[in-house]
Design a protein around this motif. Structure first.
Motif, PDB file in Angstrom:
ATOM      1  N   LEU B 284       0.828  -1.196   0.000  1.00  0.00           N
ATOM      2  CA  LEU B 284       0.000   0.000   0.000  1.00  0.00           C
ATOM      3  C   LEU B 284       0.864   1.247   0.000  1.00  0.00           C
ATOM      4  O   LEU B 284       0.547   2.253  -0.627  1.00  0.00           O
ATOM      5  CB  LEU B 284      -0.889  -0.013   1.245  1.00  0.00           C
ATOM      6  N   ASP B 285       1.984   1.164   0.685  1.00  0.00           N
ATOM      7  CA  ASP B 285       2.863   2.317   0.770  1.00  0.00           C
ATOM      8  C   ASP B 285       3.475   2.640  -0.584  1.00  0.00           C
ATOM      9  O   ASP B 285       3.815   3.787  -0.867  1.00  0.00           O
ATOM     10  CB  ASP B 285       3.966   2.060   1.789  1.00  0.00           C
ATOM     11  N   LEU B 286       3.591   1.623  -1.431  1.00  0.00           N
ATOM     12  CA  LEU B 286       4.131   1.869  -2.770  1.00  0.00           C
ATOM     13  C   LEU B 286       3.179   2.737  -3.590  1.00  0.00           C
ATOM     14  O   LEU B 286       3.593   3.427  -4.512  1.00  0.00           O
ATOM     15  CB  LEU B 286       4.394   0.540  -3.490  1.00  0.00           C
ATOM     16  N   ALA B 288       1.425   5.243  -2.178  1.00  0.00           N
ATOM     17  CA  ALA B 288       1.583   6.600  -1.653  1.00  0.00           C
ATOM     18  C   ALA B 288       3.013   7.109  -1.798  1.00  0.00           C
ATOM     19  O   ALA B 288       3.273   8.086  -2.492  1.00  0.00           O
ATOM     20  CB  ALA B 288       1.160   6.630  -0.190  1.00  0.00           C
ATOM     21  N   ASP B 289       3.947   6.428  -1.159  1.00  0.00           N
ATOM     22  CA  ASP B 289       5.302   6.960  -1.110  1.00  0.00           C
ATOM     23  C   ASP B 289       6.099   6.652  -2.366  1.00  0.00           C
ATOM     24  O   ASP B 289       7.092   7.299  -2.649  1.00  0.00           O
ATOM     25  CB  ASP B 289       6.020   6.404   0.116  1.00  0.00           C
ATOM     26  N   GLY B 290       5.686   5.628  -3.105  1.00  0.00           N
ATOM     27  CA  GLY B 290       6.392   5.334  -4.334  1.00  0.00           C
ATOM     28  C   GLY B 290       5.738   6.018  -5.507  1.00  0.00           C
ATOM     29  O   GLY B 290       6.242   6.977  -6.083  1.00  0.00           O
ATOM     30  N   SER B 334       7.694   0.974   7.206  1.00  0.00           N
ATOM     31  CA  SER B 334       7.562   0.843   8.675  1.00  0.00           C
ATOM     32  C   SER B 334       7.062   2.119   9.348  1.00  0.00           C
ATOM     33  O   SER B 334       6.690   2.078  10.515  1.00  0.00           O
ATOM     34  CB  SER B 334       8.894   0.438   9.297  1.00  0.00           C
ATOM     35  N   HIS B 335       7.059   3.246   8.622  1.00  0.00           N
ATOM     36  CA  HIS B 335       6.505   4.447   9.274  1.00  0.00           C
ATOM     37  C   HIS B 335       5.012   4.284   9.570  1.00  0.00           C
ATOM     38  O   HIS B 335       4.458   5.057  10.343  1.00  0.00           O
ATOM     39  CB  HIS B 335       6.796   5.731   8.483  1.00  0.00           C
ATOM     40  N   HIS B 336       4.383   3.290   8.959  1.00  0.00           N
ATOM     41  CA  HIS B 336       2.975   3.034   9.278  1.00  0.00           C
ATOM     42  C   HIS B 336       2.840   2.146  10.511  1.00  0.00           C
ATOM     43  O   HIS B 336       1.730   1.920  10.981  1.00  0.00           O
ATOM     44  CB  HIS B 336       2.283   2.356   8.089  1.00  0.00           C
ATOM     45  N   LEU B 337       3.943   1.618  10.995  1.00  0.00           N
ATOM     46  CA  LEU B 337       3.882   0.673  12.110  1.00  0.00           C
ATOM     47  C   LEU B 337       4.624   1.177  13.339  1.00  0.00           C
ATOM     48  O   LEU B 337       5.047   0.394  14.189  1.00  0.00           O
ATOM     49  CB  LEU B 337       4.439  -0.681  11.651  1.00  0.00           C
TER      50      LEU B 337
END
Ligand SMILES: [Cu+2]
Lengths: 204, 562
Positions: B284-286, B288-290, B334-337
């Motif tokens: 999921l982060d890919l 947003a951040d990717g 890991s910033h989501h955790l």
């Protein structure tokens, strides 16, 4: 500078970020205005490498700043080696807190460990002041280890200010956390009571 | 009768004159704006619930019920991110890749399937929430999506099928883009796959920089791919990985739901919730951040060069930075955790804090390069596309530092899951940063994809700009402040506990909704209702490229013959 609780940190953050936001909006507005002018002079030149160094310093410095001013960071990293003054353990199942003491009374400056286990879903453990602002929180994941023991989600917290704090689950775990008319069923009023601090914080 | 005439026929839009590439670009864009309207409406409903039972609140009582509220919250990001922004971006890139590489699109048919599948998938997910009130939110934290005590099994299956269709459509888009980039026709006739790959990953820019430092000749003077194409290529790598992860999670949930429906429920504790969270957030982060950061940086570069008509400032650095962002975007999840106490401290420190802070660098670099490129081309006319580009820069200027602040073990303890994250970061990044960048691209591409159709009203375009900018920043700011006051996201408040913040957020949110209506009206008056329908009719001209002159074989070339 040291923040003794999250209320101080949050108001500091509010001011700092508001100043930054006003700054970046006005810089781009000024920039856009001057883009249309032929003879607009740069007020100051920003050398590329200084700008990059500034960003690196900002990104890294921010963590160094918080590590040194926010007490719960090092406490969190080192939590297995710290002996708490008191430990409270309870479980969550079906959107209900099991084995929860009615109220916890804590003396000022004491470090307390909260150890929460979930039997079914992902929940959150969060304490809130009477004005609704957040004291702290953590995620509560379900799971069992190989021996069938429920995984722990533990947090250490040192209380430096008097107050009465409410507890609720801070993670979404489905609509069953609420009654039909929208009341939070996991809200526990006045769960923590801290006594013995000076008016402006700190031990008497 | 001239008003009615314009409403039906538009200004000078002729849908019959559009070729296949133009039509297949416009179709997802139309769908994207319709879904955007739905999202704005959903947002306003939730906002009015959180304003609470106050006099003058027009919301009927049933909206305050938790099942109803959270089913809206579940589809809100699905419709917004996949139904709207994915389609808008995919539509734009379907046009831009052929346009920038001067090659035809690999397959018009596949491009049609892409928007049909994403539209259908979004609609299915929406229906699942509307009819069965399936509401595990987009985070799908295990085992909530498989919790059939709270949710209807059929609803869950329909929802997951919807998400799966979206991902299949996404994979179709990826295939189409890569097949177009790697097709060795036209300007890429003599390029090898290796050359194209090296360029696609930004490696040539990196090698150019190294050679420059060592005082050598550049590795390549003419990179195989234009910079915006590199950004599209690079971002699409992340789109591919995130599609696989979301599809994987979907299949897992589907297996559990199907077994449950057949009366043989599986044990949900067989899946480790924290491990699942890591896997899911990585994918999921890919998005947003990717994806967002890379696509946006690429769009800024493209817009800056198109608006100024000049070469990009520090192009090699920009290429190398896109390569760096590849590594960064894969290692930041890991910033989501940070709020998960079971997550290893080392992961929180390195992935969550340190690598994440690098995004300040990569995005700051993109901002710098874009601004300098514009500055060097002074004086510029303040056109709509320039205005929107500046708006997009402000959006990310606000939202990226807001994200870095919460990606910190100290701050996250009091910001995790609050409205600060969803307001000051997510909504500002998407509404102000991403959408304004996309609107800028839209104004640049408008004459190309509509064959110079006259915009109905410049005044309305301006009104849209200011309402959207002020509404977006204002709403994000008041949501953010509510977050600092302790207001949680993914939580139901029905007594207006966080008024007046929520009332102000509602006022600014209304501006956003009005802005959308103004924009839609302006576009419909430009192309006309007939034209709007015509976009979806088959194209008479099957050409899948834009503005390419017929390439002459040497023997047919009159200059050569002499
Ligand atoms: Cu992220």
């Amino acid at each position: 500078m040291t923040f003794t609780n999250s209320a101080e940190l949050l108001s500091f953050h509010w001011v700092a970020y508001s100043i930054y936001a006003a700054m970046i909006i006005s810089v781009v507005a000024w920039f856009g205005y001057n883009l249309t002018k032929k003879d607009a002079k740069s007020v100051f030149r920003i050398p590329f490498y200084w700008y990059m160094a500034f960003l690196v310093a900002g990104g890294v410095g921010h963590h160094i700043f918080t590590y040194n001013t926010i007490p719960w960071v090092s406490q969190d990293i080192d939590r297995h080696n710290i002996k708490p003054d008191a430990k409270y353990e309870f479980e969550i199942k079906n959107h209900k807190w099991l084995g929860l003491p009615k109220q916890i009374v804590i003396q000022c400056g004491q470090t307390v460990e909260f150890d929460v286990h979930s039997r079914d879903l992902v929940y959150g453990f969060g304490l809130f002041r009477q004005d609704g602002s957040m004291v702290m929180q953590m995620q509560v994941n379900p799971g069992t280890d190989v021996n069938g023991i429920l995984d722990s989600n533990d947090i250490l917290w040192t209380f430096n200010h008097n107050g009465v704090f409410d507890l609720t689950s801070t993670e979404y775990s489905g609509p069953r956390q609420y009654s039909e008319d929208g009341k939070d069923l996991m809200l526990v009023k006045d769960f923590v009571k801290v006594v013995g601090c000076k008016d402006n914080g700190g031990i008497q | 009768m001239s008003y009615i005439n314009t409403l039906i026929n538009g200004t000078n839009f002729d849908h019959k004159g559009l070729n296949a590439l133009q039509k297949v670009t416009l179709r997802p864009v139309v769908m994207a704006f319709l879904f955007y309207g739905l999202v704005a409406l959903e947002g306003m409903i939730m906002r009015m619930v959180e304003v609470g039972h106050v006099p003058l609140n027009p919301l009927p009582e049933q909206f305050f019920h938790p099942e109803h509220f959270f089913s809206i919250m579940t589809v809100h990001p699905i419709v917004g991110i996949f139904g709207s922004t994915y389609q808008l971006v995919f539509g734009a890139f379907t046009f831009l890749v052929p346009y920038l590489t001067k090659k035809p699109l690999y397959s018009v048919k596949l491009a049609n399937w892409t928007w049909i599948l994403i539209t259908l998938g979004t609609a299915l997910a929406w229906i699942a929430a509307f009819v069965w009130q399936y509401a595990p939110l987009y985070t799908l934290y295990w085992p909530l999506p498989a919790d059939t005590h709270q949710f209807n099994v059929i609803g869950g299956i329909v929802f997951i099928l919807g998400v799966a269709l979206i991902m299949v459509g996404t994979l179709g888009f990826i295939y189409n883009i890569y097949a177009t980039i790697f097709a060795r026709v036209g300007i890429h006739k003599n390029k090898t796959t290796k050359e194209l790959l090296i360029s696609g990953f930004g490696i040539d820019g990196f090698l150019n920089l190294i050679n420059k430092l060592r005082g050598k000749q550049p590795y390549t003077k003419e990179p195989a791919l234009a910079l915006p194409v590199v950004a599209i290529f690079r971002g699409t790598v992340d789109t591919f990985l995130d599609a696989l992860v979301i599809l994987g999670a979907g299949i897992l949930i589907l297996v559990y739901l199907v077994f449950d429906a057949s009366g043989h429920a599986l044990d949900v504790t067989a899946i480790d919730a924290l491990l699942y969270k890591n896997f899911f957030w990585w994918g999921l982060d890919l998005v947003a951040d990717g994806l967002v950061l890379i696509y946006v940086a690429g769009s800024w570069y493209l817009l800056a060069t198109l608006i100024t008509g000049q070469k990009l400032f520090m192009e090699n650095v920009a290429r190398a930075a896109l390569m760096l962002e590849l590594l960064v975007s894969w290692m930041v999840w890991s910033h989501h955790l940070l709020g998960d106490q079971g997550q290893p401290e080392m992961m929180k420190l390195i992935s969550g804090e340190m690598v994440t802070a690098f995004e300040l660098l990569t995005q700051g670099l993109a901002l710098f390069i874009t601004l300098v490129t514009l500055w060097k081309a002074r004086p510029l006319k303040m056109t709509m596309e320039l205005k929107y580009l500046l708006g997009g820069l402000v959006g990310f200027g606000l939202a990226v530092p807001a994200a870095i602040i919460q990606a910190d073990m100290g701050m996250n303890r009091v910001l995790h899951n609050t409205q600060w994250i969803i307001g000051a970061h997510v909504h500002i990044a998407l509404i102000v940063g991403l959408y304004m960048t996309l609107y800028s691209a839209l104004y640049v591409l408008w004459p190309l994809v509509t064959n110079n159709t006259k915009l109905y009203s410049h005044k309305l375009a301006n009104t849209h700009f200011w309402l959207h900018l002020i509404g977006g920043i204002g709403m994000g700011a008041f949501m953010g402040m509510a977050g600092l006051d302790g207001m949680l996201r993914r939580h139901l408040y029905v007594d207006g506990q966080f008024n007046p913040d929520m009332i102000f957020a509602a006022i600014f949110g209304t501006m956003l909704l009005v802005a959308w209506a103004v924009f839609l009206y302006n576009i419909i008056m430009s192309v006309g209702i007939k034209g709007l329908i015509g976009i979806f009719l088959p194209a008479k001209d099957a050409t899948a490229s834009y503005g390419i002159e017929e390439e002459l074989e040497p023997a047919d070339d009159p200059a050569f013959a002499q």
